[in-house]
Design an enzyme around this catalytic site. Sequence first.
Site, PDB file in Angstrom:
ATOM      1  CG  ASP A 280       0.118  -4.209   2.839  1.00 56.79           C
ATOM      2  OD1 ASP A 280       0.189  -3.535   1.795  1.00 56.79           O
ATOM      3  OD2 ASP A 280       0.158  -3.700   3.978  1.00 56.79           O
TER       4      ASP A 280
ATOM      5  CG  HIS B  24      -0.331   0.199   2.525  1.00 61.15           C
ATOM      6  ND1 HIS B  24       0.053  -0.855   3.327  1.00 61.15           N
ATOM      7  CD2 HIS B  24      -0.032   1.328   3.204  1.00 61.15           C
ATOM      8  CE1 HIS B  24       0.559  -0.377   4.455  1.00 61.15           C
ATOM      9  NE2 HIS B  24       0.528   0.946   4.402  1.00 61.15           N
TER      10      HIS B  24
ATOM     11  CB  SER C   6       3.300   1.526   6.144  1.00 61.96           C
ATOM     12  OG  SER C   6       2.150   1.586   6.941  1.00 61.96           O
TER      13      SER C   6
END
Length: 289
Positions: A85, A55, A161
């Site tokens: 992911d 993402h 992230s």
Amino acid sequence: MTDNDPLDAYSATVVRVAETVLPSIASLRVRTRRGQGAGSASVLTGDGFLLTSAHVVEGADGAQAAFSDGTEVHADVIGRDALSDLAVLRARGDVPPAVALGDAAQLRVGQLIVALGNPLGLAGSVTAGIVSALGRSLPTRAGRVVDEVIQTDAALNPGNSGGALADSAGRVVGVNTAVAGVGVGLAVPINDTTRQIITTLMRTGRVRRAWLGVAGAQSPLPPPLAEKLGRRNGHRRQPRRPSRVARGRHPPGRGRRSDRDHDGVAAADGRGRDRAAPGDNRLAQRRPG
């Protein structure tokens, strides 16, 4: 304890992990049609492969990667896998040494872990905590779930992230992916399944999966069946929920929803199926057909 005393064991461990892993963590700047974004990445190989979250680079062809030693390179997106992911990039220049990968399957609840990344644009940040839980499931934007997710209380924020979750030996055992609430951070595990996904992305840029088109959840087995199989739980199909079954065209008599509300799976690939995750992971390791 005085200023001249050595670091306590906990502090010494975190410092050692930070000094080992942090030089190989990049701060990513990503530009897409929707605007700019940021995240983190780890050096996978000495020839420039980087690992991040899918993402983070969604909708982007590349990103600028900056390291703590001042190195800054452009990195091209080689492949993304939204279902896990995970994404792999390739730097166009020299990068610091690669991180060492561990095995999340060996983690235990309560174990010390360290999160490294670039939260809120603050490059080179380190937080520490414990493994709060194992085997969590994380819904993705692709409509599937990532299984065997690691839950930690190490502080994670936007920008973390794609960064590394490391054990006390400095081995990367997870990729930080989400904040589920105060004191609840989630990371995609580094295990046999995700290693295969990462290798496939490096080689071909995409992952092809087998699928069954069935959704369900862990459920207790009826007592007679539990006694016969020697275990208490199985995997029950979600009853009468067409929206939870993968949509698509099926030949007559195939792929249709069963009218029985208690269909279940007790074993998959010759092994017992106590919960959803192991079966899904086995599918991820199989090619269609």
